[in-house]
Scaffold this motif. Structure first.
Motif, PDB file in Angstrom:
ATOM      1  N   LEU A  41      17.644 -70.482   6.965  1.00 55.64           N
ATOM      2  CA  LEU A  41      17.083 -69.461   6.091  1.00 55.64           C
ATOM      3  C   LEU A  41      15.722 -69.079   6.648  1.00 55.64           C
ATOM      4  O   LEU A  41      14.826 -69.917   6.728  1.00 55.64           O
ATOM      5  N   THR A  57      17.989 -71.329  -2.794  1.00 56.02           N
ATOM      6  CA  THR A  57      18.153 -70.234  -1.849  1.00 56.02           C
ATOM      7  C   THR A  57      18.032 -68.878  -2.537  1.00 56.02           C
ATOM      8  O   THR A  57      17.360 -67.993  -2.044  1.00 56.02           O
ATOM      9  N   ALA A  58      18.668 -68.728  -3.675  1.00 58.94           N
ATOM     10  CA  ALA A  58      18.626 -67.443  -4.375  1.00 58.94           C
ATOM     11  C   ALA A  58      17.205 -67.079  -4.763  1.00 58.94           C
ATOM     12  O   ALA A  58      16.813 -65.925  -4.702  1.00 58.94           O
ATOM     13  N   ILE A  61      15.430 -65.848  -1.619  1.00 59.97           N
ATOM     14  CA  ILE A  61      15.884 -64.509  -1.262  1.00 59.97           C
ATOM     15  C   ILE A  61      15.305 -63.498  -2.246  1.00 59.97           C
ATOM     16  O   ILE A  61      14.900 -62.415  -1.872  1.00 59.97           O
ATOM     17  N   ARG A  95      15.957 -62.378   6.344  1.00 59.49           N
ATOM     18  CA  ARG A  95      16.570 -62.958   5.137  1.00 59.49           C
ATOM     19  C   ARG A  95      17.713 -62.082   4.630  1.00 59.49           C
ATOM     20  O   ARG A  95      18.722 -62.590   4.144  1.00 59.49           O
ATOM     21  N   ASN A  96      17.555 -60.788   4.722  1.00 61.34           N
ATOM     22  CA  ASN A  96      18.639 -59.891   4.317  1.00 61.34           C
ATOM     23  C   ASN A  96      19.859 -60.070   5.218  1.00 61.34           C
ATOM     24  O   ASN A  96      20.997 -60.068   4.739  1.00 61.34           O
ATOM     25  N   SER A  99      21.543 -63.286   4.210  1.00 59.64           N
ATOM     26  CA  SER A  99      22.312 -63.106   2.969  1.00 59.64           C
ATOM     27  C   SER A  99      23.601 -62.341   3.224  1.00 59.64           C
ATOM     28  O   SER A  99      24.658 -62.689   2.680  1.00 59.64           O
ATOM     29  N   ARG A 102      26.119 -64.655   4.861  1.00 61.95           N
ATOM     30  CA  ARG A 102      26.696 -65.589   3.894  1.00 61.95           C
ATOM     31  C   ARG A 102      27.749 -64.904   3.031  1.00 61.95           C
ATOM     32  O   ARG A 102      28.814 -65.457   2.761  1.00 61.95           O
ATOM     33  N   THR A 144      30.228 -64.775  -4.903  1.00 63.16           N
ATOM     34  CA  THR A 144      28.775 -64.817  -5.145  1.00 63.16           C
ATOM     35  C   THR A 144      28.479 -65.791  -6.280  1.00 63.16           C
ATOM     36  O   THR A 144      29.344 -66.146  -7.063  1.00 63.16           O
TER      37      THR A 144
END
Length: 147
Positions: A41, A57-58, A61, A95-96, A99, A102, A144
């Protein structure tokens, strides 16, 4: 007395593969091009590393999204040096990408799982797949988390 509902799967193995194939190709491309952003991350030091699917993590982000929003406001960003803004923008972008990768990986895994469940349904030695448990769930809900 319970009765099972009849379920008709709209995607056969070929249709699932025609959707999954391009997604796997994109996943492989992202692994090659964006390896540093995908492996960890972005913005997390070795001592602060967490499990990729950990609950924090959320939040991180979300912080990157807040930083992105902050950067869009020109009045708030005046106190930053240009190099600071560039570093923050790069971190937000990484980071985008992380994400997105993932989400893509989870989608590929979901399609693989659906294919396996479809094949298991045809195997008489295995118990019947309880498709009704998935009734009403969307793809988004399956790949998600709530955060």
């Amino acid at each position: 007395i319970t009765s099972s509902a009849k379920v008709e799967l709209l995607l056969d193995d070929d249709a699932l593969e025609s959707v999954r194939g391009p997604l796997i190709a994109l996943q492989n491309l992202m692994r090659e091009v964006f390896a540093p952003a995908i492996k960890t991350l972005p913005g997390i030091q070795d001592a602060d590393k967490m499990e990729i699917d950990g609950e924090d993590t959320a939040v991180l982000i979300s912080r990157s999204m807040q930083q992105s929003r902050f950067l869009r406001s020109s009045n708030d960003a005046k106190g930053y040096l240009s190099s600071d803004l560039t570093d923050i923008a790069k971190l937000v972008e990484e980071r985008n990408v992380h994400s997105l990768y993932r989400l893509l990986s989870r989608t590929v895994q979901l399609l693989q799982l659906l294919g396996l469940l479809r094949r298991a349904q045809d195997m008489l030695a295995l118990p019947e797949v309880e498709w009704g448990l998935l009734h009403g769930l969307t793809c988004s809900q399956l790949v998600t988390s709530r955060e």
